[in-house]
Design a protein around this motif. Sequence first.
Motif, short mmCIF file in Angstrom:
data_model
loop_
_atom_site.label_atom_id
_atom_site.label_comp_id
_atom_site.label_asym_id
_atom_site.label_seq_id
_atom_site.Cartn_x
_atom_site.Cartn_y
_atom_site.Cartn_z
N HIS A 5 0.84 -1.20 0.00
CA HIS A 5 0.00 0.00 0.00
C HIS A 5 0.88 1.24 0.00
O HIS A 5 2.00 1.22 0.48
CB HIS A 5 -0.89 0.03 1.25
CG HIS A 5 -1.72 -1.18 1.41
ND1 HIS A 5 -2.97 -1.30 0.88
CD2 HIS A 5 -1.47 -2.35 2.05
CE1 HIS A 5 -3.46 -2.50 1.19
NE2 HIS A 5 -2.56 -3.15 1.90
N SER A 7 0.26 5.68 0.56
CA SER A 7 -0.72 6.73 0.81
C SER A 7 -0.09 7.90 1.53
O SER A 7 0.91 7.75 2.23
CB SER A 7 -1.87 6.17 1.65
OG SER A 7 -2.91 7.10 1.74
N ARG A 8 -0.72 9.05 1.41
CA ARG A 8 -0.35 10.19 2.24
C ARG A 8 -0.93 9.97 3.63
O ARG A 8 -1.92 9.26 3.80
CB ARG A 8 -0.89 11.47 1.63
CG ARG A 8 -0.12 11.88 0.39
CD ARG A 8 -0.50 13.29 -0.08
NE ARG A 8 0.47 13.82 -0.98
CZ ARG A 8 0.55 13.53 -2.28
NH1 ARG A 8 -0.30 12.68 -2.80
NH2 ARG A 8 1.48 14.05 -3.03
N GLU A 11 -4.64 10.21 4.42
CA GLU A 11 -5.54 9.23 3.81
C GLU A 11 -5.46 7.85 4.46
O GLU A 11 -6.10 6.91 4.00
CB GLU A 11 -5.20 9.12 2.31
CG GLU A 11 -5.34 10.44 1.57
CD GLU A 11 -4.63 10.46 0.23
OE1 GLU A 11 -3.84 9.54 -0.06
OE2 GLU A 11 -4.85 11.42 -0.53
N ILE A 12 -4.66 7.72 5.51
CA ILE A 12 -4.45 6.44 6.17
C ILE A 12 -5.37 6.34 7.39
O ILE A 12 -5.49 7.30 8.15
CB ILE A 12 -2.98 6.27 6.61
CG1 ILE A 12 -2.08 6.31 5.37
CG2 ILE A 12 -2.77 4.99 7.39
CD1 ILE A 12 -0.60 6.32 5.70
N GLU A 49 4.83 10.35 1.31
CA GLU A 49 3.96 9.19 1.15
C GLU A 49 4.52 8.06 2.01
O GLU A 49 5.74 7.84 2.03
CB GLU A 49 3.88 8.73 -0.30
CG GLU A 49 3.11 9.69 -1.18
CD GLU A 49 3.00 9.21 -2.62
OE1 GLU A 49 1.93 9.42 -3.21
OE2 GLU A 49 3.97 8.62 -3.15
#
Length: 151
Positions: A5, A7-8, A11-12, A49
């Motif tokens: 995965h 993500s920023r 967004e987690i 990220e």
Amino acid sequence: MPSLHRSRLSEISADTLYRILWLRVAVFVVEQAAAYPELDGRDLEPDTELFWIEADGRVLATLRLLRDASGAARIGRVATAAEARGRGLSADLMRAAVERAEERWPDTAIDLDAQKHLAGWYGRFGFEISGPEFSEDDIPHVPMRRAAASV
């Protein structure tokens, strides 16, 4: 089956973020006895990220990709859970992070600070020692750089 995965931070999910940070603290602060501020604020930067590999609700390996003030990309906080080592998970993360850095910043070098005994491992991904050895929390490190893909 492990899944990768990216993500920023914003967004987690809170649960996943907790598991990522728990792993980083378990490896760097507890296992390596390096008492330093693991939460350094860089995860909050807009270009950062987080990458992780998860299986059965557990984060098994993680790293982060960000951009330094110099303009270079930077990979850091590469960590694998003790019971998941030797399975190639961090190598999968490194390949994904290098690919992502080249996609986002195609004419940019990628830097990292490697524990000295891992310099050969990072060399597998095109990184070369780029400066003198230094000590961080009594652990020998070397700066490493992967030249920009277009150079």
